[in-house]
Enzyme design. Sequence first.
Site, PDB file in Angstrom:
ATOM      1  N   ASP A  30      28.728   4.859  -5.175  1.00  0.00           N
ATOM      2  CA  ASP A  30      29.907   5.584  -5.669  1.00  0.00           C
ATOM      3  C   ASP A  30      30.811   4.612  -6.410  1.00  0.00           C
ATOM      4  OD1 ASP A  30      31.038   8.612  -4.773  1.00  0.00           O
ATOM      5  OD2 ASP A  30      32.500   7.268  -5.722  1.00  0.00           O
ATOM      6  N   PHE A 152      21.986  23.720  -2.238  1.00  0.00           N
ATOM      7  CA  PHE A 152      22.544  24.996  -1.769  1.00  0.00           C
ATOM      8  C   PHE A 152      23.329  24.854  -0.471  1.00  0.00           C
ATOM      9  CE2 PHE A 152      18.736  25.936  -4.280  1.00  0.00           C
ATOM     10  CZ  PHE A 152      19.259  26.822  -5.221  1.00  0.00           C
ATOM     11  N   LEU A 153      23.574  23.593  -0.034  1.00  0.00           N
ATOM     12  CA  LEU A 153      24.243  23.439   1.275  1.00  0.00           C
ATOM     13  C   LEU A 153      25.649  24.009   1.248  1.00  0.00           C
ATOM     14  CD1 LEU A 153      26.543  21.017   1.049  1.00  0.00           C
ATOM     15  CD2 LEU A 153      24.556  19.557   1.174  1.00  0.00           C
ATOM     16  N   ARG A 154      26.110  24.438   2.444  1.00  0.00           N
ATOM     17  CA  ARG A 154      27.488  24.933   2.572  1.00  0.00           C
ATOM     18  C   ARG A 154      28.300  23.891   3.317  1.00  0.00           C
ATOM     19  NH1 ARG A 154      26.165  29.722   6.358  1.00  0.00           N
ATOM     20  NH2 ARG A 154      24.707  28.085   6.947  1.00  0.00           N
ATOM     21  N   GLY A 256      38.216  39.920   2.674  1.00  0.00           N
ATOM     22  CA  GLY A 256      39.222  38.907   2.984  1.00  0.00           C
ATOM     23  C   GLY A 256      40.015  38.565   1.745  1.00  0.00           C
ATOM     24  N   CYS A 263      33.193  25.232  -5.327  1.00  0.00           N
ATOM     25  CA  CYS A 263      32.032  25.677  -6.114  1.00  0.00           C
ATOM     26  C   CYS A 263      32.200  27.047  -6.777  1.00  0.00           C
ATOM     27  CB  CYS A 263      30.788  25.672  -5.241  1.00  0.00           C
ATOM     28  SG  CYS A 263      30.320  24.016  -4.750  1.00  0.00           S
ATOM     29  N   ARG A 289      64.492  37.603 -11.551  1.00  0.00           N
ATOM     30  CA  ARG A 289      64.324  38.047 -10.167  1.00  0.00           C
ATOM     31  C   ARG A 289      63.492  39.330 -10.095  1.00  0.00           C
ATOM     32  NH1 ARG A 289      70.443  37.733  -8.346  1.00  0.00           N
ATOM     33  NH2 ARG A 289      70.596  38.415 -10.523  1.00  0.00           N
TER      34      ARG A 289
HETATM   35  N1  NAD Z   1      30.468  20.685  -2.148  1.00  0.00           N
HETATM   36  C1  NAD Z   1      29.508  21.580  -2.008  1.00  0.00           C
HETATM   37  O1  NAD Z   1      29.480  22.338  -1.040  1.00  0.00           O
HETATM   38  C2  NAD Z   1      28.406  21.698  -3.037  1.00  0.00           C
HETATM   39  C3  NAD Z   1      27.270  22.463  -2.744  1.00  0.00           C
HETATM   40  C4  NAD Z   1      26.261  22.546  -3.691  1.00  0.00           C
HETATM   41  C5  NAD Z   1      26.382  21.909  -4.907  1.00  0.00           C
HETATM   42  N2  NAD Z   1      27.523  21.191  -5.182  1.00  0.00           N
HETATM   43  C6  NAD Z   1      27.585  20.501  -6.478  1.00  0.00           C
HETATM   44  O2  NAD Z   1      27.267  19.136  -6.258  1.00  0.00           O
HETATM   45  C7  NAD Z   1      28.033  18.300  -7.150  1.00  0.00           C
HETATM   46  C8  NAD Z   1      28.837  17.288  -6.352  1.00  0.00           C
HETATM   47  O3  NAD Z   1      29.781  17.998  -5.558  1.00  0.00           O
HETATM   48  P1  NAD Z   1      30.611  17.284  -4.400  1.00  0.00           P
HETATM   49  O4  NAD Z   1      31.368  18.369  -3.701  1.00  0.00           O
HETATM   50  O5  NAD Z   1      29.707  16.384  -3.621  1.00  0.00           O
HETATM   51  O6  NAD Z   1      31.609  16.397  -5.300  1.00  0.00           O
HETATM   52  P2  NAD Z   1      32.596  15.216  -4.836  1.00  0.00           P
HETATM   53  O7  NAD Z   1      33.725  15.228  -5.774  1.00  0.00           O
HETATM   54  O8  NAD Z   1      32.852  15.326  -3.352  1.00  0.00           O
HETATM   55  O9  NAD Z   1      31.749  13.878  -5.052  1.00  0.00           O
HETATM   56  C9  NAD Z   1      31.377  13.366  -6.297  1.00  0.00           C
HETATM   57  C10 NAD Z   1      31.394  11.834  -6.185  1.00  0.00           C
HETATM   58  O10 NAD Z   1      30.786  11.276  -7.351  1.00  0.00           O
HETATM   59  C11 NAD Z   1      31.427  10.035  -7.616  1.00  0.00           C
HETATM   60  N3  NAD Z   1      31.102   9.631  -8.994  1.00  0.00           N
HETATM   61  C12 NAD Z   1      31.482  10.206 -10.168  1.00  0.00           C
HETATM   62  N4  NAD Z   1      30.918   9.545 -11.210  1.00  0.00           N
HETATM   63  C13 NAD Z   1      30.154   8.558 -10.685  1.00  0.00           C
HETATM   64  C14 NAD Z   1      29.284   7.567 -11.246  1.00  0.00           C
HETATM   65  N5  NAD Z   1      29.089   7.453 -12.576  1.00  0.00           N
HETATM   66  N6  NAD Z   1      28.669   6.706 -10.401  1.00  0.00           N
HETATM   67  C15 NAD Z   1      28.848   6.815  -9.071  1.00  0.00           C
HETATM   68  N7  NAD Z   1      29.626   7.728  -8.482  1.00  0.00           N
HETATM   69  C16 NAD Z   1      30.263   8.600  -9.278  1.00  0.00           C
HETATM   70  C17 NAD Z   1      32.898  10.341  -7.356  1.00  0.00           C
HETATM   71  O11 NAD Z   1      33.639   9.170  -7.133  1.00  0.00           O
HETATM   72  C18 NAD Z   1      32.796  11.230  -6.102  1.00  0.00           C
HETATM   73  O12 NAD Z   1      32.900  10.452  -4.895  1.00  0.00           O
HETATM   74  C19 NAD Z   1      28.869  19.261  -7.986  1.00  0.00           C
HETATM   75  O13 NAD Z   1      28.183  19.552  -9.171  1.00  0.00           O
HETATM   76  C20 NAD Z   1      28.947  20.505  -7.120  1.00  0.00           C
HETATM   77  O14 NAD Z   1      29.152  21.672  -7.878  1.00  0.00           O
HETATM   78  C21 NAD Z   1      28.513  21.059  -4.269  1.00  0.00           C
END
Ligand code: NAD
Length: 397
Positions: A30, A152-154, A256, A263, A289
């Site tokens: 990261d 697809f994780l939640r 709800g 997402c 108002r």
């Molecule tokens: N959060 C979810 O539940 C979920 C589920 C399915 C898919 N997704 C998808 O997965 C992707 C990531 O989501 P997330 O929630 O994990 O995002 P996030 O923001 O929690 O994490 C992304 C990370 O990538 C790092 N980053 C960015 N550019 C970088 C680079 N060049 N090198 C190294 N690190 C870098 C950022 O610092 C950050 O820590 C998104 O496209 C999202 O739509 C998310």
Amino acid sequence: MRIAMIGTGYVGLVSGACFADFGHQVTCVDKDAGKIAALHRGEIPIFEPGLDALVVSNVKAKRLDFTTDLAAPVAEADAVFIAVGTPSRRGDGHADLTYVYSAAREIAAVLRGFTVVVTKSTVPVGTGDEVERLIREANPSADVVIASNPEFLREGAAIRDFKFPDRIVVGTSDERGRKVLGDVYRPLSLNQAPLMFTARRTAELIKYAANAFLATKITFINEIADLAEKVGADVQEVARGIGLDNRIGSKFLHAGPGFGGSCFPKDTRAGKTVAVLGLTFKPDTDDMREAPSIPLVTGLLDMGAKVRAHDPVGMEQARKELPDIEYCDDPYTCVKGADAMVVVTEWVQYRTLDLERVKREMAQPVVVDLRNIYRPEEMVALGFTYESIGRAAEPLV
Ligand SMILES: NC(=O)c1ccc[n+]([C@@H]2O[C@H](COP(=O)([O-])OP(=O)(O)OC[C@H]3O[C@@H](n4cnc5c(N)ncnc54)[C@H](O)[C@@H]3O)[C@@H](O)[C@H]2O)c1
């Protein structure tokens, strides 16, 4: 298998820790040095049940490591996963692919030996093609396959979802790519998880289609909830009554306040622009108002619209109530490029607008006149799609 996970957020950290738990050698990378330092200290930057124990045990077993520098882990990897963020781009709501593309360029520079580069981030169809173009342009001799493997994780049930998925989608038509990703996910065959191989673009579309469908289910049952209130029915029983039909299914049918999180809103955002003319509760005052513009604009923002507004004297007061919209100095600037114009307050200036000019400025000639200040037949003759209150757009017969 050696795996490099680029991006250590919700998806990267959970996937990295689970892959390590399968027995693979994983390095999570990261750019956020604070996040990596925290992980080195054993601190988990997000709350996700069970994740701390999973990370600690795999670090201890030396299968999981963290770094800010992708060079060494990418060079050694059989598979490099891109799991960086794809947030909504400011202004138009499109997926911002800057992080994906810059990760792809960084990866390209340090690839060594045969490597499968896999996009796990949620990306629009065709992004894999661009990732491939960027990597081949930056490193023409790289022996690389670019695949898609949407996640697809939640959140809140991420580890269970990763280890017991309903399906795993792998998008690549390349046999070597399929073999590597088949090996990466082989431990899951014990959990009977179907591994589905598709073309890359199909995999990309599967993720958006899934999110759009789930968001539709939530929104659909909320519409039915409104109807239930009107007709004196119980939406929870309606949801159970339709959900027991296994063509429909009971999940995502809980009425709800609507969906949220990182997402669904960004993946379904429409990004339409609405021009609102008049904000004060009536003309010739700056009083905001209880102005009807407030719930109207808030509702539009909730639906993902971008709102631009004009009011001859009320904008200063309006900013306090509606800080998240764009204020325009004149009505013509306000309607420029808009998909719809809504007249909320009947200021005299709006009665005398040059409507032909308005039509030219707008992206789509749609006018919602909540004060009946224009004549329906004139608006239709000018080519507007026109809605007003309690009047037919066409003469009644
Ligand atoms: N959060 C979810 O539940 C979920 C589920 C399915 C898919 N997704 C998808 O997965 C992707 C990531 O989501 P997330 O929630 O994990 O995002 P996030 O923001 O929690 O994490 C992304 C990370 O990538 C790092 N980053 C960015 N550019 C970088 C680079 N060049 N090198 C190294 N690190 C870098 C950022 O610092 C950050 O820590 C998104 O496209 C999202 O739509 C998310």
